[in-house]
Scaffold this motif. Structure first.
Motif, short mmCIF file in Angstrom:
data_model
loop_
_atom_site.label_atom_id
_atom_site.label_comp_id
_atom_site.label_asym_id
_atom_site.label_seq_id
_atom_site.Cartn_x
_atom_site.Cartn_y
_atom_site.Cartn_z
N PRO A 94 0.83 -1.21 0.00
CA PRO A 94 0.00 0.00 0.00
C PRO A 94 0.87 1.26 0.00
O PRO A 94 1.93 1.31 0.63
CB PRO A 94 -0.80 -0.12 1.31
N THR A 95 0.40 2.29 -0.70
CA THR A 95 1.17 3.51 -0.84
C THR A 95 1.39 4.20 0.50
O THR A 95 2.50 4.67 0.80
CB THR A 95 0.45 4.47 -1.80
N PHE A 96 0.34 4.27 1.33
CA PHE A 96 0.49 4.98 2.60
C PHE A 96 1.50 4.27 3.51
O PHE A 96 2.27 4.91 4.22
CB PHE A 96 -0.87 5.12 3.30
N TRP A 97 1.50 2.91 3.48
CA TRP A 97 2.44 2.15 4.31
C TRP A 97 3.87 2.37 3.82
O TRP A 97 4.79 2.55 4.61
CB TRP A 97 2.09 0.66 4.25
N LEU A 98 4.05 2.35 2.50
CA LEU A 98 5.37 2.57 1.94
C LEU A 98 5.88 3.97 2.27
O LEU A 98 7.07 4.15 2.57
CB LEU A 98 5.34 2.38 0.42
N GLY A 99 4.98 4.95 2.25
CA GLY A 99 5.39 6.31 2.60
C GLY A 99 5.83 6.43 4.04
O GLY A 99 6.85 7.07 4.35
N ILE A 100 5.08 5.83 4.95
CA ILE A 100 5.43 5.89 6.37
C ILE A 100 6.76 5.19 6.63
O ILE A 100 7.63 5.68 7.36
CB ILE A 100 4.30 5.27 7.21
N VAL A 101 6.96 4.00 6.03
CA VAL A 101 8.21 3.28 6.20
C VAL A 101 9.38 4.07 5.61
O VAL A 101 10.48 4.11 6.20
CB VAL A 101 8.12 1.88 5.55
N SER A 102 9.16 4.72 4.47
CA SER A 102 10.22 5.53 3.85
C SER A 102 10.64 6.67 4.77
O SER A 102 11.83 6.98 4.90
CB SER A 102 9.74 6.08 2.51
N ILE A 103 9.66 7.30 5.42
CA ILE A 103 9.98 8.39 6.35
C ILE A 103 10.78 7.84 7.54
O ILE A 103 11.79 8.44 7.95
CB ILE A 103 8.68 9.07 6.82
N LEU A 104 10.34 6.71 8.10
CA LEU A 104 11.04 6.14 9.26
C LEU A 104 12.48 5.75 8.92
O LEU A 104 13.40 5.97 9.72
CB LEU A 104 10.27 4.92 9.77
N VAL A 105 12.68 5.17 7.73
CA VAL A 105 14.02 4.67 7.37
C VAL A 105 14.92 5.77 6.86
O VAL A 105 16.03 5.99 7.38
CB VAL A 105 13.89 3.54 6.32
N PHE A 106 14.46 6.51 5.83
CA PHE A 106 15.35 7.44 5.14
C PHE A 106 15.35 8.85 5.72
O PHE A 106 16.31 9.60 5.50
CB PHE A 106 14.97 7.50 3.66
N ALA A 107 14.28 9.23 6.43
CA ALA A 107 14.23 10.57 7.00
C ALA A 107 14.58 10.59 8.49
O ALA A 107 15.33 11.45 8.94
CB ALA A 107 12.85 11.18 6.79
N VAL A 108 14.04 9.63 9.25
CA VAL A 108 14.25 9.63 10.70
C VAL A 108 15.54 8.89 11.07
O VAL A 108 16.39 9.42 11.79
CB VAL A 108 13.05 8.99 11.42
N THR A 109 15.71 7.67 10.56
CA THR A 109 16.86 6.86 10.95
C THR A 109 18.14 7.29 10.24
O THR A 109 19.15 7.62 10.89
CB THR A 109 16.59 5.36 10.66
N LEU A 110 18.13 7.28 8.91
CA LEU A 110 19.33 7.63 8.15
C LEU A 110 19.50 9.13 7.94
O LEU A 110 20.62 9.58 7.66
CB LEU A 110 19.28 6.92 6.79
N GLN A 111 18.39 9.88 8.00
CA GLN A 111 18.41 11.33 7.82
C GLN A 111 19.02 11.74 6.48
O GLN A 111 19.76 12.71 6.38
CB GLN A 111 19.16 12.01 8.98
N TRP A 112 18.67 10.99 5.44
CA TRP A 112 19.15 11.32 4.11
C TRP A 112 18.27 12.37 3.43
O TRP A 112 18.76 13.19 2.65
CB TRP A 112 19.19 10.06 3.24
N PHE A 113 16.97 12.31 3.70
CA PHE A 113 16.03 13.20 3.03
C PHE A 113 15.08 13.82 4.06
O PHE A 113 14.87 13.25 5.13
CB PHE A 113 15.21 12.42 1.99
#
Length: 305
Positions: free
Chosen positions: A142-161
């Motif tokens: 699902p798009t909403f799930w993928l968006g939330i996971v993307s934020i958690l991984v790439f924005a919060v954890t890795l802080q790339w974006f």
């Protein structure tokens, strides 16, 4: 060509009329916007005065006819809450939605075509199976799930974006990738099937017999003849993503038409929602008109008919 476009105009009008009629009726079932516009201490007389000022005290049929008359003149009215012309609000948000949708279509079209072509060349080998499995997973998430996971991984954890907002290429990466993920998977599967068919065709076998390089056979002969399928899918993707960007724009706080529509529904701002729906419907019908025109350039048989 001019005659063809003239024959399409009545269909465009019917589609736009149907979209506006549906959203008009659904909004009236959603509740009274005056209750959200005035404070809780407002008297019944004050509420009635606001309804009369907005024309909401009139019979539903009269409201509908006035509504169609305004849209026939391209008058979208004013926002109940912002007290600004709806056209100005919609056109302020339109570039953000087109930017997000265009980036998602670019990712899906280029990535899907390359992956599908690669999988077709490696048919029945492990790279092909890996690409097909990845495409199936991409169509299931699902798009909403993928968006939330993307934020958690790439924005919060890795802080790339950045996790939300707009204004730079870094802000665009996560929402565009999230929005285009399903279409990327779909394009990959369709491009693979189309390329397999083209690679087994007589003209491709003839090109191979002449000793042409594999890259030329795939890139010039097979890919060109798969162009109609890919172009059809690209147009479908754009129209689908323009309307489907709503979830992605809300998840990433992207200031586009989708988020404007959600805010308008929650606030019962009828003119804003109607203007946003009209713009989305217009983009969809114009996209399919351009697709039909493009067909005539890709397939000479259509030009003769």
């Amino acid at each position: 060509m001019a005659g063809y476009l003239l024959r399409r105009i009545p269909r465009v009008i019917v589609v736009l009329w149907g979209s506006l009629t549906v959203i008009f009726l659904l909004q009236r079932l959603g509740g009274d916007p005056v209750a959200l516009m005035l404070p809780d201490v407002a008297t019944e007389e004050q509420q009635e005065a606001v309804r009369a000022d907005l024309g909401l005290d009139r019979p539903l049929l009269v409201q509908y006819l006035l509504f169609l008359g305004r849209f026939a003149r391209l008058d979208f009215g004013e926002s109940y809450l912002q007290q600004r012309p709806v056209a100005d609000i919609v056109f302020e948000r339109l570039p953000a939605t087109l930017e997000l949708t265009g980036a998602a279509v670019l990712i899906a079209t280029i990535g899907g075509t390359l992956l599908g072509s690669f999988a077709a060349r490696m048919r029945r080998r492990w790279p092909d199976k890996l690409v097909v499995a990845g495409a199936l997973v991409g169509q299931s998430v699902p798009t909403f799930w993928l968006g939330i996971v993307s934020i958690l991984v790439f924005a919060v954890t890795l802080q790339w974006f950045p996790s939300s907002g707009s204004g730079s290429l870094a802000h665009l990466v996560l929402p565009a990738a999230t929005l285009g993920a399903f279409s990327l998977a779909n394009t990959t599967r369709i491009a693979r099937a189309s390329m397999i068919e083209s690679l087994s065709a007589d003209y491709t076998q003839t090109a191979n017999a002449k000793g042409l390089r594999t890259a030329r056979v795939v890139g010039v002969h097979a890919l060109k003849n798969s162009g109609i399928s890919i172009l059809t899918l690209t147009a479908y993707m754009f129209s689908h993503l323009v309307g489907g960007a709503l979830v992605t724009e809300v998840v990433f706080a992207w200031p586009g038409i989708g988020r404007l529509m959600v805010d308008g529904v929650l606030q019962r701002d009828f003119p804003v929602v109607q203007g946003a729906v009209f713009m989305v419907a217009l983009l969809v019908v114009v996209t399919y008109m351009l697709l039909d025109i493009a067909y005539t350039f890709l397939d000479p048989r259509l030009r003769r008919t």
